[in-house]
Design a protein around this motif. Structure first.
Motif, mmCIF file in Angstrom:
data_model
loop_
_atom_site.group_PDB
_atom_site.id
_atom_site.type_symbol
_atom_site.label_atom_id
_atom_site.label_comp_id
_atom_site.label_asym_id
_atom_site.label_seq_id
_atom_site.Cartn_x
_atom_site.Cartn_y
_atom_site.Cartn_z
ATOM 1 N N VAL A 199 0.857 -1.068 0.069
ATOM 2 C CA VAL A 199 0.025 0.111 0.033
ATOM 3 C C VAL A 199 0.710 1.259 -0.165
ATOM 4 O O VAL A 199 0.660 2.316 -0.795
ATOM 5 N N GLU A 200 1.964 1.143 0.835
ATOM 6 C CA GLU A 200 2.728 2.209 0.922
ATOM 7 C C GLU A 200 3.499 2.731 -0.271
ATOM 8 O O GLU A 200 3.716 3.677 -0.744
ATOM 9 N N ARG A 201 4.066 1.548 -1.138
ATOM 10 C CA ARG A 201 4.575 1.495 -2.320
ATOM 11 C C ARG A 201 3.783 2.113 -3.461
ATOM 12 O O ARG A 201 4.355 2.969 -4.134
ATOM 13 N N LEU A 202 2.592 1.739 -3.447
ATOM 14 C CA LEU A 202 1.905 1.913 -4.684
ATOM 15 C C LEU A 202 0.751 3.094 -4.564
ATOM 16 O O LEU A 202 0.475 4.090 -5.541
ATOM 17 N N CYS A 203 0.480 3.282 -3.277
ATOM 18 C CA CYS A 203 -0.501 4.366 -3.180
ATOM 19 C C CYS A 203 -0.297 6.056 -2.965
ATOM 20 O O CYS A 203 0.837 6.102 -2.415
ATOM 21 N N ASP A 204 -0.966 6.769 -3.590
ATOM 22 C CA ASP A 204 -0.758 8.118 -3.429
ATOM 23 C C ASP A 204 -1.562 8.728 -2.433
ATOM 24 O O ASP A 204 -1.420 9.751 -1.826
ATOM 25 N N ARG A 205 -2.711 7.952 -2.034
ATOM 26 C CA ARG A 205 -3.566 8.389 -1.094
ATOM 27 C C ARG A 205 -4.134 7.187 -0.409
ATOM 28 O O ARG A 205 -4.075 6.124 -0.934
ATOM 29 N N ILE A 206 -4.218 7.450 0.983
ATOM 30 C CA ILE A 206 -4.746 6.328 1.971
ATOM 31 C C ILE A 206 -5.625 6.581 2.857
ATOM 32 O O ILE A 206 -5.975 7.676 3.245
ATOM 33 N N MET A 207 -6.670 5.771 3.361
ATOM 34 C CA MET A 207 -7.555 5.579 4.024
ATOM 35 C C MET A 207 -7.313 4.668 5.295
ATOM 36 O O MET A 207 -7.401 3.577 4.822
ATOM 37 N N VAL A 208 -7.218 5.091 6.466
ATOM 38 C CA VAL A 208 -7.149 4.050 7.469
ATOM 39 C C VAL A 208 -8.679 4.092 8.173
ATOM 40 O O VAL A 208 -9.263 5.020 8.569
ATOM 41 N N ILE A 209 -9.168 2.756 8.125
ATOM 42 C CA ILE A 209 -10.515 2.517 8.614
ATOM 43 C C ILE A 209 -10.588 1.369 9.803
ATOM 44 O O ILE A 209 -9.598 0.430 9.745
ATOM 45 N N ASP A 210 -11.263 1.438 10.806
ATOM 46 C CA ASP A 210 -11.596 0.812 11.933
ATOM 47 C C ASP A 210 -12.818 0.725 12.560
ATOM 48 O O ASP A 210 -13.247 2.005 12.786
ATOM 49 N N HIS A 211 -13.264 -0.326 13.060
ATOM 50 C CA HIS A 211 -14.810 -0.232 13.274
ATOM 51 C C HIS A 211 -15.815 0.431 12.677
ATOM 52 O O HIS A 211 -16.466 1.141 13.235
ATOM 53 N N GLY A 212 -15.461 0.605 11.221
ATOM 54 C CA GLY A 212 -16.283 1.381 10.328
ATOM 55 C C GLY A 212 -16.159 2.608 10.485
ATOM 56 O O GLY A 212 -16.703 3.514 9.622
ATOM 57 N N ARG A 213 -15.369 3.219 11.148
ATOM 58 C CA ARG A 213 -15.024 4.666 11.191
ATOM 59 C C ARG A 213 -13.807 5.097 10.520
ATOM 60 O O ARG A 213 -12.856 4.220 10.769
ATOM 61 N N VAL A 214 -13.595 6.102 9.921
ATOM 62 C CA VAL A 214 -12.227 6.553 8.976
ATOM 63 C C VAL A 214 -11.483 7.244 10.360
ATOM 64 O O VAL A 214 -11.846 8.249 10.874
ATOM 65 N N LEU A 215 -10.330 6.629 10.367
ATOM 66 C CA LEU A 215 -9.452 7.383 11.441
ATOM 67 C C LEU A 215 -8.573 8.275 10.920
ATOM 68 O O LEU A 215 -8.226 9.158 11.460
ATOM 69 N N ALA A 216 -8.157 8.188 9.541
ATOM 70 C CA ALA A 216 -7.471 9.411 8.887
ATOM 71 C C ALA A 216 -7.352 8.969 7.404
ATOM 72 O O ALA A 216 -7.618 7.764 7.084
ATOM 73 N N THR A 217 -7.504 10.036 6.643
ATOM 74 C CA THR A 217 -7.299 9.853 5.290
ATOM 75 C C THR A 217 -6.357 11.190 4.670
ATOM 76 O O THR A 217 -6.549 12.129 5.354
ATOM 77 N N GLY A 218 -5.778 10.832 3.646
ATOM 78 C CA GLY A 218 -4.922 12.111 3.065
ATOM 79 C C GLY A 218 -3.805 11.350 2.302
ATOM 80 O O GLY A 218 -3.954 10.245 1.783
ATOM 81 N N SER A 219 -2.705 12.078 1.646
ATOM 82 C CA SER A 219 -1.940 11.837 0.847
ATOM 83 C C SER A 219 -1.113 10.614 1.685
ATOM 84 O O SER A 219 -1.007 10.756 3.042
ATOM 85 N N THR A 220 -0.287 9.725 1.027
ATOM 86 C CA THR A 220 0.638 8.925 1.928
ATOM 87 C C THR A 220 1.466 9.711 2.752
ATOM 88 O O THR A 220 1.713 9.194 3.726
#
Lengths: 255, 532
Positions: A199-220
């Protein structure tokens, strides 16, 4: 302003007492390589299923290139391709027949289907295996043919659920090249995976999700802040460290 | 050990009930009630037969043999309501194969099938022979018989599970199952042929009973023999029967344990991958001019599956073999009359009925591909119907022409063909409805069907079959009455009207089904995708 490739507005899904996806609102820009990461049961697959018309949300909306998936499914579905985790295919067809079947299901011109099918088979190194029944394919070959089916109609967004799980390094390299080419041509890729290095190598944007909630989103870079994604992820989701005393019995002689 | 497996099975049943929706739970409970009702009904039937005839031994031997046959065949060919536990689920646990076989056999006792069988034996023996002290011993003997049936049934399914891991043997197994299915029909017709009095044409029941009495010395029948001998007080025969029964039960158990061990320790073998011959493969067959549309693509895929999928192949061949057996025995009288071409209607019914009622279920986990693409599900259904019509309608025509040639009278040929087409169309309409309301997963490479079909699916399947049967009645009336009153000309006109009714009914149903499909699409996905 550009229409986002994918737009979620208050997307929510509940299974009995479990809130699988909790009021997710986020835009995924066109041309991005977007990774969704989260622990098992975080809601990644549920989100992708709601995005691709396989599961109806309880509330909220999702649109692909400006078309609402649930209000105008016929149009929205022409704009994306999808490869679910462990995709179940029509395995009694050969690879060639399966790709052709997918093209014809989408009402494509037979000649265009034939042309694209052969170039995809060549690109995915499946030309020889194209006349073999899909049931006899390895997992890597099955994923490759599934991606060929998803790409055939040249979708603007490609959704992939754990595309690299169980795939050998050679096939993985090929898949990565194809996904990059799709991005290069102006397409968008949204995928979920547990392999943080990928994910780190390929993606320019990431979303971290846990228990259905978005914990963080933005550029890598914003998410990792120069650290390893693996460390940031574990910190965010709060990994449970087992007390050593709990496992004293482990490794001792069986009774 | 026995308690562990029995409790596990109970837990599986209660867990399934707990996670069911209200309608699924209702269907589940109804199916159990049906099993109880069937057990009681069959029990009274068995008892009534015992009271009605002199030869009790023949009746008991036959009932035990038929129950054995049901235990042998139903788990193979029918989707079951039971949460069957499979040996492979326990392969990493520290059980010997014999322990595991014993545990699985005990678990098989906890379920609607065993309950129905025990009720049938218990009530039947009580009603027929009387409820006394001997009844307790007779029921113990019957439970021994049930144990034998369970063990052999599990042996066969475990053996087939092992064999079916190799795709090549899937094909052989499909044909074997078809053979097994037609066996009762063939044996039944032979018994009838042997026992009908040639001079009078009367059915001699005593001769039939004498003919089937030797079943008492077959492995399943011997338990019936013990039940009857207990009542007779023939203790010598009881002793021999008990020893014989114990030996066959032991052999069955050993065979089951051996197949469990084989399944756990032997890898699946697929010696060669199947590369299609004859150059580059194409979806659309050259011989059928199918339209290059989504509907045509689905029809083309269905035609490919007809020759490559053991499930469909078994259904088709089963339908054809059953037709030949039934027409060859029961329909022999029709062959010498001008009405012979109407056998085409029967062919249309059988071939259509074999696949149509669960069309989406055959897609199993692949159903998502339709839902995530832009194809309309009504086009998928139309494509499936078209693919099947490309097979069934030529069969209908060939059957009508062949029957007309054999009868030597072609006067009813057109009426016969039209009757076949109308029946196939109307049955397809009913089948489409059943496919949506009563869908259940039938994944590829699985000849056993699904292990966890919801009771709702079963109820809708029965309702769908009943509805289709009712819808066919007007066709029979439209053609039959003119044929009986006037002859071929009026019958042909009636057949034209029947075709308008059948085909028109099908087209109208598709308009209604389109709306139904839109509302049921995600339910279908959820239901059919469960086996993944």
């Amino acid at each position: 302003m550009d229409v986002p490739a994918v737009s979620y507005q208050g997307l929510t899904k509940r299974f009995a007492d479990t809130l699988a996806v909790d009021d997710v609102t986020i835009d995924i820009p066109l041309g991005s390589f977007f990774g969704i990461v989260g622990p098992n049961g975080a809601g990644k697959t549920t989100m992708l299923r709601m995005t691709t018309g396989l599961l109806r949300p309880d509330a909220g909306a999702v649109s692909i290139a400006g078309r609402d998936v649930w209000k105008d499914p016929a149009t929205a579905k022409t704009r994306f391709g999808v490869v679910p985790d462990n995709p179940s295919m029509f395995e009694r067809l050969t690879g060639r027949e399966l790709i052709e079947f997918n093209g014809m299901m989408r009402n494509m011109d037979p000649e265009v289907v034939a042309q694209r099918r052969e170039s995809l088979l060549r690109l995915l190194d499946l030309t020889e295996a194209g006349d073999t029944i899909v049931a006899d394919y390895s997992l890597g070959m099955t994923k490759k043919v599934a991606i060929a089916c998803a790409l055939l109609h040249n979708p603007s967004v490609l959704f992939l659920d754990e595309p690299f799980a169980g795939v050998d390094p050679v096939a993985r390299q090929t898949l990565e090249q194809i996904l990059r080419r799709h991005i290069g041509g102006g397409g968008t890729v949204v995928f979920s995976d547990h392999a943080m290095d990928v994910v780190e190598r390929l993606c320019d944007r990431i979303m971290v999700i846990d228990h259905g909630r978005v914990l963080a989103t933005g550029s890598t870079e914003e998410i990792t802040g120069g650290r390893r994604l693996q460390d940031v992820f574990v910190e965010m989701v709060g990994a449970q460290i087992t007390e050593e005393g709990d496992l004293e019995w482990l490794g001792s002689s069986p009774d | 050990m026995a308690r562990v497996f029995a409790r596990l099975k109970l837990r599986l049943i209660t867990n399934r009930l707990r996670r069911s929706t209200v309608i699924q739970a209702f269907g589940f409970l109804v199916s159990w009630l049906l099993a109880i009702a069937a057990g009681i009904g069959l029990g009274y039937g068995y008892g009534a037969l015992l009271r009605a005839v002199e030869n009790d031994l023949a009746i008991s031997a036959a009932v035990f043999s038929l129950a054995f046959l049901a235990w042998l065949l139903l788990p193979i060919v029918a989707a079951t309501l039971d949460d069957t536990m499979e040996a492979r689920q326990f392969e990493l646990l520290p059980y010997t194969s014999r322990q595991l076989a014993f545990g699985l056999a005990v678990a098989a006792f906890v379920g609607p099938g065993a309950l129905m069988t025990i009720l049938m034996f218990g009530i039947g023996i009580g009603v027929g022979y009387g409820f006394g002290l001997i009844w307790i011993l007779q029921v113990v003997a019957a439970i021994g018989g049930l144990a034998f049936m369970v063990v052999v049934s599990r042996w066969i399914t475990t053996l087939l599970t092992d064999l079916l891991r190799s795709r090549r043997t899937q094909e052989i197994a499909a044909l074997t199952i078809v053979g097994l299915l037609t066996l009762p029909g063939v044996v039944g017709s032979l018994v009838v042929a042997e026992t009908v009095d040639g001079g009078s044409g009367q059915f001699d029941i005593e001769a039939v009973l004498d003919g089937i009495e030797p079943l008492g010395w077959t492995p399943p029948g011997v338990f019936g023999l013990v039940v009857d001998s207990l009542e007779e007080g023939a203790w010598g025969r009881v002793g021999i029967g008990v020893v014989y029964g114990a030996v066959v039960l032991g052999i069955g158990g050993l065979l089951f344990a051996r197949s469990v061990e084989r399944l756990q320790t032997r890898a699946a073998v697929n010696k060669r991958s199947r590369r299609r011959r004859g150059g580059i493969t194409a979806l659309f067959p050259k011989r059928y001019p199918l339209p290059r549309t989504p509907v045509g693509a689905v029809a083309a895929k269905e035609l490919k599956y007809l020759f490559r999928d053991s499930r469909v192949k078994a259904q088709l061949i089963g339908g054809l073999v059953a037709t030949v057996v039934l027409v060859g025995t029961g329909g022999a009288a029709l062959a010498d009359t001008p009405y012979a071409p109407f056998s085409a209607a029967f062919i249309g019914f059988l071939v259509t009925a074999s696949v149509i009622p669960n069309q989406f279920g055959f897609d199993g986990g692949s159903f998502w591909a339709y839902q995530s693409s832009s194809i309309r599900l009504i086009d998928v259904l139309a494509g499936k119907n078209l693919g099947w019509a490309a097979v069934s309608l030529p069969l209908v025509v060939v059957a009508a022409v062949a029957a007309a040639a054999l009868s030597g009278d072609a006067s009813y040929l057109i009426a016969g063909v039209l009757a076949g087409v109308s029946v196939a169309a109307m049955f397809t309409a009913g089948g489409n409805l059943t496919s949506i309301l009563g869908a259940y997963p039938l994944p590829e490479s699985n000849l056993f069907g699904s292990r966890n079909v919801s009771g709702t699916a079963l109820i809708f399947s029965f309702l769908g079959l009943g509805l289709s049967g009712l819808l066919i009645v007007p066709i029979a009336l439209l053609i039959g009455i003119p044929a009986w009153l006037s002859g071929p000309l009026l019958a042909t006109l009636g057949a034209v009207a029947a075709t308008i009714y059948g085909v028109g009914g099908y087209l109208l149903s598709m308009r209604w089904i389109q709306r139904l499909l839109e509302s049921r699409a995600l339910w279908l996905l959820d239901t059919i995708d469960k086996e993944r």
